[in-house]
Design a protein around this motif. Structure first.
Motif, PDB file in Angstrom:
ATOM      1  N   ALA A 106      -1.714   8.738   8.842  1.00 13.78           N
ATOM      2  CA  ALA A 106      -3.092   8.552   8.365  1.00 13.78           C
ATOM      3  C   ALA A 106      -3.311   7.170   7.744  1.00 13.78           C
ATOM      4  O   ALA A 106      -4.313   6.510   8.045  1.00 13.78           O
ATOM      5  CB  ALA A 106      -3.422   9.648   7.354  1.00 13.78           C
ATOM      6  N   THR A 360      -0.049  13.104   8.571  1.00 13.37           N
ATOM      7  CA  THR A 360      -1.435  12.896   8.994  1.00 13.37           C
ATOM      8  C   THR A 360      -2.441  13.036   7.851  1.00 13.37           C
ATOM      9  O   THR A 360      -3.632  12.990   8.070  1.00 13.37           O
ATOM     10  CB  THR A 360      -1.801  13.894  10.119  1.00 13.37           C
ATOM     11  N   VAL A 361      -1.927  13.245   6.639  1.00 11.16           N
ATOM     12  CA  VAL A 361      -2.800  13.193   5.464  1.00 11.16           C
ATOM     13  C   VAL A 361      -2.250  12.115   4.550  1.00 11.16           C
ATOM     14  O   VAL A 361      -1.062  11.854   4.551  1.00 11.16           O
ATOM     15  CB  VAL A 361      -2.868  14.540   4.699  1.00 11.16           C
ATOM     16  N   GLU A 362      -3.134  11.480   3.773  1.00  7.52           N
ATOM     17  CA  GLU A 362      -2.615  10.402   2.916  1.00  7.52           C
ATOM     18  C   GLU A 362      -2.025  10.946   1.625  1.00  7.52           C
ATOM     19  O   GLU A 362      -2.219  12.087   1.281  1.00  7.52           O
ATOM     20  CB  GLU A 362      -3.697   9.372   2.617  1.00  7.52           C
TER      21      GLU A 362
END
Ligand code: F6R
Length: 362
Positions: A106, A360-362
């Motif tokens: 991300a 895929t997430v910060e």
């Protein structure tokens, strides 16, 4: 399919000779590097900005040395999560290059989107060719590592280095810094590297022995200089993520600016030092460690072992290699050390706690 190995990570480390040979083959057309100048003309590039996370970031740090030394090209390297929020100016003439195995990280994707409309060109170096980062780039260069299952990146790292080095050589010849004949000679060395990888993998038993001892430590330090500094960072990351042993890396020259206070007989210090132009400097740092009771594990070649192996706790001897290629070769013992230390500790090597293969997430 683990192909008879106990873990995917062991398989992915072991297959690096053939994976690298294939990955290199995909980019070489006889003596020329198959990255069309229509796609990327280094004569029009004033500077590079390299952005990534984790292991891919360490590949970028290594590439900085290559682009600067071989191509005299100014390079900035940044961690994606820092870059994206700092609002860094992106000047005309900048190529922004993003390195990501998954192509879905991300923070790296957000950094790429920040550079759109600002950079002259967006280039990515990815393993997954259908990924978001690949799709949103002007030019996506696959690393051809094949599917990487182990959460700890191994073959993707060496294949990222491979593509980044090819780009640096391409830049060096395009900018007239490196004569074609020198480039051809370096490419010939690169073609020979899979053979040296096999020789490095043959040191497995020695590395396992050192790793078993290291697995008993609470803290481990890694030291390196020049091209070995990013690799020391990568070695420390690999060790901490799969064995859960606290590991830090320092540029050897920084030792006396603080970290040397940590040294005592309980702290193994892994020194990555091929017998290159910086060897004597690194060895003098190593001797400072030994003088304070630190237990040194020296990873070097025969010439290095002959010159400095005396009194060292563990020596791992690799084949001699052109110093510009040493990060690729020295990645293997760093990976094997972490692997065997993790196996000795009984951790879940392929699925270390708290980590995901694709962030895929910060
Ligand atoms: C470490 C590791 C991670 C990744 C990082 C970036 O072994 O695998 O540090 O390198 O999460 O992932 P990609 O390359 O998919 O962007």
């Amino acid at each position: 399919d683990k192909a008879g190995f106990k873990h995917f990570m062991a398989k992915e480390i072991a297959e690096q000779p053939s994976v690298l040979a294939d990955a290199l083959g995909a980019y070489l057309d006889g003596e020329s590097i198959n990255i069309p100048s229509e796609d990327l003309d280094f004569n029009k590039v004033d500077r590079l900005t390299l952005v990534a996370c984790g292991t891919a970031y360490y590949a970028c740090l290594t590439a900085k040395y290559w682009f600067e030394r071989l191509a005299h090209l100014p390079v900035e390297v940044d961690i994606a999560s820092e870059f994206r929020y700092r609002e860094p100016p992106v000047l005309p003439g900048t190529v922004a290059l993003f390195v990501s195995q998954s192509g879905e990280t991300a923070d790296t994707l957000a950094a790429l989107r920040y550079c759109k409309e600002k950079a002259d060109k967006i280039v990515s170096v990815v393993n997954v060719e259908t990924s978001s980062i690949a799709r949103e780039s002007d030019l996506a260069l696959p690393i051809h590592a094949g599917v990487e299952v182990g959460v700890a990146s191994t073959k993707a790292f060496t294949c990222q280095l491979n593509v980044l080095l090819l780009l640096a050589i391409k830049a060096a010849t395009a900018r007239g810094i490196m004569p074609e004949s020198d480039a051809a000679a370096l490419l010939a060395e690169l073609r020979a590297l899979p053979g040296l990888f096999n020789a490095a993998l043959d040191r497995d038993a020695t590395i396992e022995k050192a790793a078993k001892q290291i697995s008993e430590a609470r803290d481990v330090l890694f030291l390196g200089r020049g091209l070995m500094y990013p690799l020391a960072l990568e070695g420390a990351l690999k060790l901490k993520e799969i064995s859960y042993i606290h590991a830090e890396a320092y540029a050897s020259g920084e030792l006396k600016h603080g970290p040397i206070a940590l040294i005592d007989k309980t702290v193994p210090v892994i020194v990555m030092a091929p017998h290159d132009s910086l060897f004597d400097k690194t060895v003098s740092n190593m001797q400072e460690v030994m003088a304070r009771g630190g237990k040194v594990c020296l990873i070097t070649d025969a010439a290095g072992a002959a010159q400095a192996g005396e009194g060292v706790w563990q020596v791992i001897t690799l084949p001699a290699v052109d110093e510009r290629l040493s990060p690729l070769l020295y990645a293997l013992p760093a990976q094997l050390l972490a692997y065997h230390a993790a196996v000795a500790k009984g951790t879940d090597v392929d699925q270390p706690r708290n980590l995901a293969k694709s962030v895929t997430v910060e």
